[in-house]
Write an enzyme that holds these catalytic residues in place. Structure first.
Site, short mmCIF file in Angstrom:
data_model
loop_
_atom_site.label_atom_id
_atom_site.label_comp_id
_atom_site.label_asym_id
_atom_site.label_seq_id
_atom_site.Cartn_x
_atom_site.Cartn_y
_atom_site.Cartn_z
N HIS A 19 -1.18 26.43 55.75
CA HIS A 19 -0.17 26.83 56.73
C HIS A 19 0.34 25.64 57.55
O HIS A 19 1.48 25.63 57.99
CB HIS A 19 -0.73 27.95 57.61
CG HIS A 19 -0.94 29.22 56.82
ND1 HIS A 19 -1.82 30.20 57.18
CD2 HIS A 19 -0.37 29.65 55.65
CE1 HIS A 19 -1.79 31.18 56.29
NE2 HIS A 19 -0.91 30.87 55.35
N HIS A 42 3.64 34.36 46.15
CA HIS A 42 2.43 35.19 46.35
C HIS A 42 2.28 35.40 47.85
O HIS A 42 1.56 34.65 48.52
CB HIS A 42 1.19 34.50 45.78
CG HIS A 42 1.24 34.25 44.30
ND1 HIS A 42 2.07 33.30 43.74
CD2 HIS A 42 0.57 34.82 43.28
CE1 HIS A 42 1.90 33.31 42.42
NE2 HIS A 42 1.01 34.23 42.12
N SER A 98 1.77 33.35 55.30
CA SER A 98 2.90 32.46 54.98
C SER A 98 4.28 33.11 55.19
O SER A 98 5.18 32.44 55.72
CB SER A 98 2.75 31.91 53.56
OG SER A 98 2.54 32.94 52.62
N GLU A 116 5.25 40.06 46.15
CA GLU A 116 3.86 40.48 46.31
C GLU A 116 3.60 41.63 45.34
O GLU A 116 4.29 42.63 45.36
CB GLU A 116 3.60 40.91 47.76
CG GLU A 116 2.24 41.55 48.01
CD GLU A 116 1.05 40.73 47.47
OE1 GLU A 116 0.98 39.54 47.73
OE2 GLU A 116 0.21 41.33 46.76
N ASP A 141 6.22 40.11 39.83
CA ASP A 141 5.57 38.82 39.59
C ASP A 141 6.34 37.67 40.25
O ASP A 141 7.53 37.48 39.98
CB ASP A 141 5.45 38.59 38.08
CG ASP A 141 4.80 37.27 37.78
OD1 ASP A 141 3.58 37.16 37.95
OD2 ASP A 141 5.52 36.32 37.41
N GLY A 142 5.64 36.89 41.06
CA GLY A 142 6.29 35.83 41.84
C GLY A 142 6.76 34.65 41.01
O GLY A 142 7.77 34.02 41.34
N ASP A 162 1.10 30.38 46.06
CA ASP A 162 -0.24 30.54 46.63
C ASP A 162 -0.99 31.65 45.89
O ASP A 162 -1.29 32.71 46.46
CB ASP A 162 -0.08 30.88 48.13
CG ASP A 162 -1.40 31.06 48.83
OD1 ASP A 162 -2.43 30.56 48.32
OD2 ASP A 162 -1.41 31.70 49.90
N1 SAM Z 1 0.47 33.34 50.80
C1 SAM Z 1 -0.29 34.28 51.59
C2 SAM Z 1 -0.54 33.70 52.95
O1 SAM Z 1 -0.56 32.48 53.11
O2 SAM Z 1 -0.68 34.49 53.88
C3 SAM Z 1 -1.57 34.66 50.92
C4 SAM Z 1 -1.45 35.06 49.50
S1 SAM Z 1 -2.91 35.52 48.68
C5 SAM Z 1 -3.75 34.03 48.48
C6 SAM Z 1 -2.31 35.84 47.07
C7 SAM Z 1 -1.49 37.11 46.97
O3 SAM Z 1 -0.81 37.10 45.71
C8 SAM Z 1 -2.31 38.39 46.97
O4 SAM Z 1 -1.83 39.22 48.00
C9 SAM Z 1 -2.07 39.02 45.60
O5 SAM Z 1 -1.98 40.43 45.65
C10 SAM Z 1 -0.74 38.43 45.21
N2 SAM Z 1 -0.48 38.28 43.78
C11 SAM Z 1 -1.37 38.06 42.77
N3 SAM Z 1 -0.71 37.86 41.60
C12 SAM Z 1 0.62 37.92 41.89
C13 SAM Z 1 1.79 37.73 41.12
N4 SAM Z 1 1.73 37.46 39.82
N5 SAM Z 1 2.98 37.84 41.75
C14 SAM Z 1 3.06 38.12 43.07
N6 SAM Z 1 1.98 38.30 43.86
C15 SAM Z 1 0.77 38.20 43.27
#
Ligand code: SAM
Length: 278
Positions: A19, A42, A98, A116, A141-142, A162
């Protein structure tokens, strides 16, 4: 099937590194009036409550943001200011993820694209971003989302990647996705977070970046204990493509200080590398 929930880990030592770098990039982008786009592949839920059952289970924030005193870190004034903006006066139980860090910096001319996949965290993310028109939240999917947005219309962008690395292949997939995106949008700033659980995996990933042909890549790492086969995540890092000017100098001074505050051993564990020259 996704099982990772960031609400168990928010505000830990890994979030601090991630962050701080995100705030530095976002602040840099707002120095010019020209619009920019923020892409969060993500996103997570957006806002975390340290009083929630999830946060109280592991209490990771206690040894993370709980250890950072604002008075000791004047250089992190912006980071603390953003956190404060989401808390009632005198309280500090809420921690922005984030997407909400980015939301703080967005101006009317800027846009954000948040991805997400977890259905529950997606719902929280929608609520926490108040369905603003300039913020598009998608439950998909991100990495595919990032690809579809390249290059962003504004031609100025910050892409935060992330993943939760629940699946081992993600270490490969993220590099491929960034290399592909960079071919369409070479001037964007990309920041990839990674956990150090197995050092060999991280070395492989870094080598892929070094051989990718992408220029100007920096890497910042902060750990709380030495690499180990036993203890899960001991360090975490951020690989930054096209970092803002000044980030390297700032991190060079900041990382040893953070390692002293957050580390669990006498050894200061951090790295600050120019992985690929400009
Ligand atoms: N970036 C966030 C933050 O800093 O607050 C934290 C993110 S966390 C580490 C990862 C997130 O990615 C989870 O909420 C998970 O559900 C999501 N996720 C996992 N695979 C994903 C994908 N292929 N596309 C989008 N989101 C995904």
């Amino acid at each position: 099937m996704l099982s990772y929930r960031h609400s168990f880990h928010a505000g830990n030592f890994a979030d601090i590194l991630k962050h701080i770098v995100a705030v530095e990039v976002l602040e840099h982008l707002t120095k010019k009036d020209k619009p920019f786009e923020y892409i969060d592949t993500h996103s997570g839920a957006g806002l975390f409550n340290f009083k929630s059952a999830h946060a109280r289970k592991l209490e990771e924030h206690v040894n993370g943001i709980g250890k950072l005193k604002q008075v000791d870190y004047p250089e992190l004034a912006s980071y603390f200011k953003v956190i404060k903006s989401y808390n009632e006066a005198g309280k500090s139980n809420l921690y922005p993820g984030s997407p909400l860090l980015a939301k703080y910096f967005l101006r009317p001319q800027d846009r954000a694209w948040l991805f997400e996949l977890h259905p529950e965290d997606f719902q929280y993310l929608c609520l926490n971003t108040s369905r603003q028109r300039k913020i598009k939240v998608t439950c998909s999917d991100g990495l595919k989302g990032m690809d579809a947005l390249m290059p962003p219309a504004s031609r100025r962008g910050f892409i935060l990647i992330d993943p939760s690395y629940e699946v081992k292949t993600e270490y490969d997939e993220v590099v491929k996705a960034i290399v592909k995106a960079h071919k369409k949008f070479a001037t964007g700033t990309y920041a990839l977070w990674y956990p150090v659980v197995d050092r060999a995996t991280i070395n492989k990933m870094k080598n892929k970046f070094i051989r990718s042909g992408i220029k100007n890549i920096q890497c910042f790492e902060l750990g709380v204990s030495p690499d180990s086969d036993e203890h899960g995540m001991t360090s975490s890092g951020m690989i930054v493509v096209n970092p803002p000017w000044g980030l390297f100098d700032k991190m060079t001074k900041l990382l040893p200080k953070l390692a002293r505050t957050l580390g669990e051993t006498d050894e200061l564990i951090f790295q600050c590398d120019q992985l690929v020259e400009e």
